[in-house]
Enzyme design. Structure first.
Site, mmCIF file in Angstrom:
data_model
loop_
_atom_site.group_PDB
_atom_site.id
_atom_site.type_symbol
_atom_site.label_atom_id
_atom_site.label_comp_id
_atom_site.label_asym_id
_atom_site.label_seq_id
_atom_site.Cartn_x
_atom_site.Cartn_y
_atom_site.Cartn_z
ATOM 1 N N THR A 103 0.510 -1.165 -0.099
ATOM 2 C CA THR A 103 0.036 0.012 0.143
ATOM 3 C C THR A 103 0.860 1.311 0.013
ATOM 4 O O THR A 103 0.638 2.218 -0.793
ATOM 5 C CB THR A 103 -1.030 -0.135 1.263
ATOM 6 O OG1 THR A 103 -1.986 -0.966 0.880
ATOM 7 C CG2 THR A 103 -1.569 1.390 1.325
ATOM 8 N N THR A 133 5.074 11.002 7.466
ATOM 9 C CA THR A 133 5.622 11.172 9.122
ATOM 10 C C THR A 133 7.050 11.432 9.512
ATOM 11 O O THR A 133 7.787 11.324 8.236
ATOM 12 C CB THR A 133 5.538 9.592 9.338
ATOM 13 O OG1 THR A 133 5.729 9.416 10.971
ATOM 14 C CG2 THR A 133 6.321 8.685 8.509
ATOM 15 N N ASP A 134 7.092 11.858 10.833
ATOM 16 C CA ASP A 134 8.476 12.342 11.053
ATOM 17 C C ASP A 134 9.546 10.960 11.263
ATOM 18 O O ASP A 134 10.650 11.151 11.386
ATOM 19 C CB ASP A 134 8.566 12.997 12.403
ATOM 20 C CG ASP A 134 7.950 12.095 13.521
ATOM 21 O OD1 ASP A 134 7.329 11.061 13.383
ATOM 22 O OD2 ASP A 134 7.806 12.501 14.456
ATOM 23 N N GLU A 135 8.951 9.892 11.119
ATOM 24 C CA GLU A 135 9.465 8.488 11.276
ATOM 25 C C GLU A 135 10.539 8.269 10.339
ATOM 26 O O GLU A 135 11.547 7.546 10.534
ATOM 27 C CB GLU A 135 8.807 7.347 11.666
ATOM 28 C CG GLU A 135 7.856 7.593 12.732
ATOM 29 C CD GLU A 135 7.328 6.120 13.395
ATOM 30 O OE1 GLU A 135 7.577 4.906 12.943
ATOM 31 O OE2 GLU A 135 6.124 6.325 14.011
ATOM 32 N N TYR A 158 7.915 0.113 8.558
ATOM 33 C CA TYR A 158 6.688 1.064 8.307
ATOM 34 C C TYR A 158 7.372 2.453 7.904
ATOM 35 O O TYR A 158 7.263 3.100 6.965
ATOM 36 C CB TYR A 158 5.885 1.505 9.513
ATOM 37 C CG TYR A 158 5.167 2.659 9.426
ATOM 38 C CD1 TYR A 158 4.063 3.016 8.799
ATOM 39 C CD2 TYR A 158 5.701 3.854 10.322
ATOM 40 C CE1 TYR A 158 3.434 4.159 8.465
ATOM 41 C CE2 TYR A 158 4.871 4.953 10.274
ATOM 42 C CZ TYR A 158 3.940 5.323 9.408
ATOM 43 O OH TYR A 158 3.184 6.428 9.568
ATOM 44 N N LYS A 162 7.465 4.420 4.331
ATOM 45 C CA LYS A 162 6.979 5.709 3.871
ATOM 46 C C LYS A 162 8.130 6.700 3.376
ATOM 47 O O LYS A 162 7.789 7.445 2.590
ATOM 48 C CB LYS A 162 6.582 6.577 5.657
ATOM 49 C CG LYS A 162 5.235 6.023 6.110
ATOM 50 C CD LYS A 162 3.962 6.348 5.086
ATOM 51 C CE LYS A 162 3.689 7.414 5.270
ATOM 52 N NZ LYS A 162 2.125 7.896 4.734
ATOM 53 N N PRO A 213 0.434 -2.291 28.660
ATOM 54 C CA PRO A 213 1.564 -2.587 28.357
ATOM 55 C C PRO A 213 2.593 -1.696 27.792
ATOM 56 O O PRO A 213 2.648 -1.133 26.875
ATOM 57 C CB PRO A 213 1.378 -3.578 27.359
ATOM 58 C CG PRO A 213 0.158 -3.091 26.739
ATOM 59 C CD PRO A 213 -0.626 -2.278 27.654
ATOM 60 N N GLY A 291 13.979 -2.794 17.256
ATOM 61 C CA GLY A 291 14.365 -1.520 16.806
ATOM 62 C C GLY A 291 13.618 -0.270 17.150
ATOM 63 O O GLY A 291 13.716 0.758 16.445
#
Ligand code: NAD
Ligand code: DAU
Length: 352
Positions: A103, A133-135, A158, A162, A213, A291
């Site tokens: 996707t 995204t900032d990631e 992910y 991106k 959690p 990670g």
């Protein structure tokens, strides 16, 4: 403002539904077409209040479906696209990276192709806005911020997907002249967020008395932004951002996860009329995310200086509004946490 026809992808998801609502209400003369596959994360309940609006059309479908895209471009003559459709949860990307490549990478390229094909006669009158995204920038140490020139260093499947999609969007600009704009935003929170993400998951577990959690040592830091501040930024950037540019969006609002969870526990105790400190007892430190990025923090000064954007509310108020919303929308939570969610939750948390 001239009338426009805009394709929003992923408009039945968390941020997408806030954006669709904002655009449908704020621009009654625009045609807003929402293309969404309705994966586990897409939910038409998120859009009940605008579904009958005369300027709104929903289409169930896949951004990878070239024939459907042809049909939609031919019928609606889009002036612009705001592309949000994605697989968006880091933990799921660790379990199943291929869905993210499909996707986030292939789907984005399919959409870029369709836009180029239909807009090539008068490219400069159109706009392709890619929501990212900032990631993509990786992980920060104790200090510093991500700016628009921070080198890409994605570290999860992910964020790698991106980052890849961002590169394709820029490549279509440089190679074919497609008029693009990209924004990279920090962590959003607010109503309608799927309870796989930290804040709604914690609220739902507090509500139902389940363990909370917290991954690793709980000292991981995120920069939280009220979702409507993000959609307001998207509106500004779509209309006024400079072609070919990237804008970072963030709240200057860093929280260590454990501090955020403590605050949520205290707010929920108060709203649910429970003795002070009782929800904190549900906290469990569990096995870390593989990670796991240590810290994200955004420098949004370019967006502030060029377009005058600033976040509108403080987190304490935002968290309170969010907790209140989930408590008064228990049916929404019940419906999204039945079925697939239960299976996901068992798989994700059973060995932690
Ligand atoms: P979400 O998971 O809540 O929603 C994603 C939506 O995309 C869903 O409605 C889903 O049905 C749809 N979708 C998925 N695959 C599709 C496909 N192949 N075709 C059509 N529709 C499809 O995501 P979100 O949290 O609202 O994020 C939206 C966008 O914003 C994503 O691109 C994400 O990377 C980006 N983003 C999110 C955050 C955040 O904190 N949530 C922060 C920065 C950027
Ligand atoms: O920064 C923007 C990104 O923010 C978006 O691009 C992503 O789509 C969005 O999911 C979000 O990613 P994160 O991984 O930061 O969000 P998440 O809510 O999954 O986790 C926030 C932090 O909380 C992170 O440090 C992991 C931790 N966490 C998360 C969950 C679900 C826990 O400690 N326990 C949990 O159960």
């Amino acid at each position: 403002m001239a009338t426009q026809s805009i394709l929003i992808t992923g408009g039945a998801g968390f941020i997408g539904s806030h954006l669709v609502r904002h655009m449908v209400k704020r621009y009654p003369d625009y045609r807003i077409v929402n293309l969404d596959l309705l994966t586990y994360a897409g939910n038409l309940e998120n859009l009940r209040d605008v579904e009958e609006a005369p300027n709104y059309t929903f289409v169930k479908g896949d951004i990878l479906d070239a024939a459907l895209l042809d049909e939609l471009f031919a019928s609606f003559h889009f002036d612009g696209i705001i592309h949000l459709a994605a697989e968006s949860h880091v933990d799921r990307s660790i379990a199943d990276p291929m869905a993210f490549i499909r996707t986030n990478v292939l789907g984005t390229v399919q959409l870029l192709h369709a836009a180029l094909k239909y807009w090539q006669e008068n490219l400069d009158q159109h706009r392709f806005y890619h929501v990212s995204t900032d990631e993509v920038y990786g992980s920060l140490g104790e200090t510093g911020y991500f700016t628009e020139t921070t080198p890409y260093d994605p570290r999860s499947p992910y964020s790698a997907s991106k980052a890849s999609s961002d590169h394709f969007v820029r490549a279509f600009h440089h190679t074919y002249g497609l008029p693009i704009v990209i924004s990279n935003c920090s962590n959003n929170y607010g109503p309608y967020q799927f309870p796989e993400k930290l804040i709604p998951l914690m609220i739902n577990n507090i509500r139902t008395g389940k363990p909370l959690p917290v991954y690793g040592d709980g000292q991981y830091t995120r920069d939280w932004l009220w979702v409507e501040d993000h959609t307001r930024a998207i509106d500004l950037i779509y209309h006024q951002g400079r072609v070919g540019q990237t804008y970072n969006i963030g709240g200057h609002n860093e929280w260590k996860n454990i501090d955020l969870v403590h605050t949520l526990c205290d707010i929920m105790d108060e709203l649910m009329g429970k003795p002070a400190g009782s929800s904190r007892q549900l906290i469990h430190f569990v096995k870390d995310r593989p990670g796991h990025d240590r810290r994200y923090a955004i420098d949004a000064s370019k967006l502030a200086a060029e377009l005058g954007w600033a976040p509108s509310i403080q987190t304490d108020e935002g968290l309170r509004r969010t907790a209140q919303w989930y408590l008064t929308h228990a049916e929404w939570l019940e419906s999204v946490t039945s079925g697939e969610y239960r299976h996901y939750y068992e798989q994700q948390y059973q060995h932690r």
